[in-house]
Scaffold this motif. Structure first.
Motif, PDB file in Angstrom:
ATOM      1  N   TYR A  22       3.904   5.871   5.683  1.00 20.09           N
ATOM      2  CA  TYR A  22       2.461   5.839   5.916  1.00 20.09           C
ATOM      3  C   TYR A  22       2.157   5.764   7.415  1.00 20.09           C
ATOM      4  O   TYR A  22       2.953   5.257   8.214  1.00 20.09           O
ATOM      5  N   PRO A  23       1.004   6.255   7.838  1.00 23.46           N
ATOM      6  CA  PRO A  23       0.698   6.378   9.272  1.00 23.46           C
ATOM      7  C   PRO A  23       0.687   5.068  10.046  1.00 23.46           C
ATOM      8  O   PRO A  23       0.948   5.063  11.250  1.00 23.46           O
ATOM      9  N   PHE A  24       0.380   3.949   9.387  1.00 21.40           N
ATOM     10  CA  PHE A  24       0.323   2.684  10.127  1.00 21.40           C
ATOM     11  C   PHE A  24       1.609   1.871  10.002  1.00 21.40           C
ATOM     12  O   PHE A  24       1.635   0.684  10.317  1.00 21.40           O
ATOM     13  N   VAL A  25       2.688   2.498   9.559  1.00 19.58           N
ATOM     14  CA  VAL A  25       3.972   1.807   9.462  1.00 19.58           C
ATOM     15  C   VAL A  25       4.520   1.532  10.858  1.00 19.58           C
ATOM     16  O   VAL A  25       4.229   2.251  11.821  1.00 19.58           O
ATOM     17  N   THR A  55      -0.497   6.192   2.591  1.00 20.91           N
ATOM     18  CA  THR A  55      -0.794   7.406   3.353  1.00 20.91           C
ATOM     19  C   THR A  55      -2.158   7.960   2.970  1.00 20.91           C
ATOM     20  O   THR A  55      -2.957   8.336   3.832  1.00 20.91           O
ATOM     21  N   GLY A  56      -2.429   8.014   1.660  1.00 24.53           N
ATOM     22  CA  GLY A  56      -3.730   8.484   1.206  1.00 24.53           C
ATOM     23  C   GLY A  56      -4.857   7.583   1.680  1.00 24.53           C
ATOM     24  O   GLY A  56      -5.969   8.050   1.962  1.00 24.53           O
ATOM     25  N   LEU A  57      -4.588   6.286   1.774  1.00 22.49           N
ATOM     26  CA  LEU A  57      -5.597   5.352   2.270  1.00 22.49           C
ATOM     27  C   LEU A  57      -5.966   5.687   3.714  1.00 22.49           C
ATOM     28  O   LEU A  57      -7.150   5.720   4.073  1.00 22.49           O
ATOM     29  N   SER A  63     -10.975  12.560   1.376  1.00 16.76           N
ATOM     30  CA  SER A  63     -11.787  12.358   0.173  1.00 16.76           C
ATOM     31  C   SER A  63     -13.265  12.360   0.520  1.00 16.76           C
ATOM     32  O   SER A  63     -14.094  12.918  -0.207  1.00 16.76           O
ATOM     33  N   ALA A  64     -13.611  11.752   1.656  1.00 15.04           N
ATOM     34  CA  ALA A  64     -15.013  11.737   2.078  1.00 15.04           C
ATOM     35  C   ALA A  64     -15.504  13.142   2.377  1.00 15.04           C
ATOM     36  O   ALA A  64     -16.637  13.511   2.046  1.00 15.04           O
ATOM     37  N   LEU A  95     -10.564   1.339  -5.479  1.00 10.93           N
ATOM     38  CA  LEU A  95      -9.468   2.216  -5.086  1.00 10.93           C
ATOM     39  C   LEU A  95      -8.177   1.406  -5.163  1.00 10.93           C
ATOM     40  O   LEU A  95      -8.049   0.359  -4.521  1.00 10.93           O
ATOM     41  N   TYR A  96      -7.215   1.877  -5.961  1.00 14.18           N
ATOM     42  CA  TYR A  96      -5.941   1.195  -6.141  1.00 14.18           C
ATOM     43  C   TYR A  96      -4.908   1.820  -5.197  1.00 14.18           C
ATOM     44  O   TYR A  96      -4.732   3.045  -5.182  1.00 14.18           O
ATOM     45  N   ILE A  97      -4.240   0.988  -4.432  1.00 13.67           N
ATOM     46  CA  ILE A  97      -3.284   1.467  -3.435  1.00 13.67           C
ATOM     47  C   ILE A  97      -1.878   1.116  -3.915  1.00 13.67           C
ATOM     48  O   ILE A  97      -1.508  -0.067  -3.985  1.00 13.67           O
ATOM     49  N   ASP A  98      -1.110   2.138  -4.259  1.00 12.54           N
ATOM     50  CA  ASP A  98       0.215   1.936  -4.839  1.00 12.54           C
ATOM     51  C   ASP A  98       1.231   1.642  -3.740  1.00 12.54           C
ATOM     52  O   ASP A  98       1.606   2.523  -2.961  1.00 12.54           O
TER      53      ASP A  98
END
Length: 471
Positions: A50-53, A171-173, A179-180, A331-334
């Motif tokens: 994910y981008p903020f890792v 990553t989707g988060l 989505s917006a 929104l569920y974050i897996d």
């Protein structure tokens, strides 16, 4: 097509494969290496994260031995203020690209084949063109894929998801703007599913972005003991936290009467942290955070401790033990993918015609694979090599933590008995505290005394560990 001849074929161009190749090139000057990887560029799972890792621990002892990662700066503000920099995911991938382009390929002794697969023990096949390159391996295959963790972006959720429910990965988060753009409204609530380091990172990131804590829920199947990041700092000003902390850890191992007592002692000594002081954690995955990050996570008021999620529907979460109603527009974050799954079991590292790098000092991947490469370059007999490189599993249970420390100590003792290996470890940057110890002046009696306690404490800890495991 002409046959490619090589001494070592390394499968995997992630942190493990590159650290192994880098050390082997240095320690075995005439060796030729071929590296094959399924991805389009070096860096392994960092390309999918994910981008903020970011790294858990200072950049200065991660990567390959021959090229420093980072600048040694400290954070001036934020939850990690005063601690040493931890490279972000993009910085890590850029660094590994430098390793390949500036260290490995210029040697003239490395061939790199991205987007390719090693097939039938004698061919490299391109995933794009299907072109095949016959291969002759003069010495060994190095399977560096054992360290490939599962990351949310490449794994399906382990629970059922109803059509009307919004589920994404971290990553989707971070890409919620997509989505917006497509007309999806802003979520009214965020639910983190998963209690590991990814879940922790996601919680801290949401809070840093200004999401109110009351708009966050966190599903925590099991609470975790977490390593206090201050104990991983390797600058001279952190000598007591690092070396003194190691002494206190050994003292806890030597004096504990049970595994639970051990972790309570580690907590009292400032070595371990936990989210809720009223909840006794049942796992330890070596996740590392600062006390500042922990303070942030404690702001999240809604922690759901009902076990693993079985399904998510319009009403909320379904567990084997019951349900938990959630806001309609949640929104569920897996964050459930586990990096430890591939490290739960072990096998001999040195095998006929094959090397399978694994942890030899948990949880340090770069150090472990570099040491395996050094041993390969300087010792002839596989039995001797395996005696110096006992694989250390990283399973995650509290008893497993004790077993991990037992094997760490056993390997450390074996290395201390080998003068050449002992001296090499003292010189490499991938050993987290080698520089710190080497800088101690002979006249600094306090630090010299602490180093002496480190040696004597290892013996006392090793003596008590079997009793803890038996209990």
């Amino acid at each position: 097509m002409s046959t490619l001849e090589t001494d070592y074929l390394i499968i995997g161009a992630g942190a493990a494969g590159l650290a192994f190749a880098d050390t082997l090139l240095t320690e075995s000057p005439d060796t030729h290496i071929t590296i094959v990887d399924l991805r389009s560029q070096v860096g392994g799972h960092w390309n999918d994260a994910y981008p903020f890792v970011a790294l858990h621990q200072p950049s200065s002892f991660y990567g390959v031995n021959s090229l420093e990662l980072g600048t040694g700066r400290k954070y001036a503000s934020g939850v990690n203020a005063g601690m040493y920099e931890m490279a972000t995911g993009t910085q890590v991938t850029a660094y590994f690209q430098r390793v390949m382009e500036e260290q490995l390929l210029p040697s003239g002794r490395v061939v790199y084949r991205p987007m390719s697969r090693f097939v039938d023990g004698n061919r490299i096949v391109s995933l794009l063109s299907g072109a095949e390159t016959p291969l002759t391996i003069r010495r060994k295959v190095v399977d560096a894929t054992r360290f490939s963790p599962r990351v949310p972006a490449t794994e399906a959720p382990p629970f059922k998801v109803a059509m009307s429910v919004r589920v994404c990965t971290p990553t989707g988060l971070a890409h919620l703007w997509l989505s917006a753009r497509d007309g999806a409204g802003r979520p009214d609530h965020y639910c983190i599913v998963g209690a590991g380091k990814t879940g922790m990172d996601t919680g801290v990131w949401l809070l840093d972005q200004g999401v109110p804590p009351e708009q966050i829920s966190w599903v925590m199947p099991r609470d975790s003991w977490i390593v206090n990041r201050v104990t991983t700092q390797n600058g001279p000003e952190f000598f007591d936290e690092a070396i003194g902390g190691a002494v206190r850890q050994l003292q806890a191992l030597a004096e504990a009467s049970s595994v639970d007592d051990l972790f309570l002692r580690l907590e009292a000594a400032g070595q371990m942290l936990r989210l809720d002081p009223q909840v006794m954690p049942r796992m330890c995955h070596f996740a590392t955070i600062s006390e500042g990050e922990l303070a942030q996570l404690r702001r999240i008021p809604h922690i759901i401790r009902k076990g693993r999620v079985q399904a998510v529907d319009a009403q909320g979460l379904n567990f084997a033990s019951g349900t938990e109603t959630m806001p309609v527009n949640a929104l569920y974050i897996d964050c459930t993918a586990s990096a430890l799954d591939v490290l739960r079991t072990t096998e001999p590292i040195f095998q006929p015609g094959k090397i399978v790098p694994q942890l030899v000092r948990a949880p340090l991947v770069s150090f472990s694979t570099a040491l395996v490469a050094y041993v390969e370059a300087h010792y002839e007999d596989d039995a001797q090599k395996n005696a110096l490189c006992q694989p250390v599993p990283l399973a995650g249970g509290l008893g497993d933590y004790v077993h991990t420390q037992q094997l760490n100590l056993a390997n450390q003792f074996a290395w201390s008995q080998d003068k050449a290996l002992r001296n090499w470890i003292r010189t490499i940057r991938l050993d987290a505290f080698s520089r710190l110890v080497a800088a101690v002046a002979p006249t600094d009696t306090d630090k010299i005394a602490l180093l002496g306690q480190l040696r004597s404490g290892s013996l006392a800890a090793a003596a008590n560990i079997p009793k803890l495991l038996a209990a």
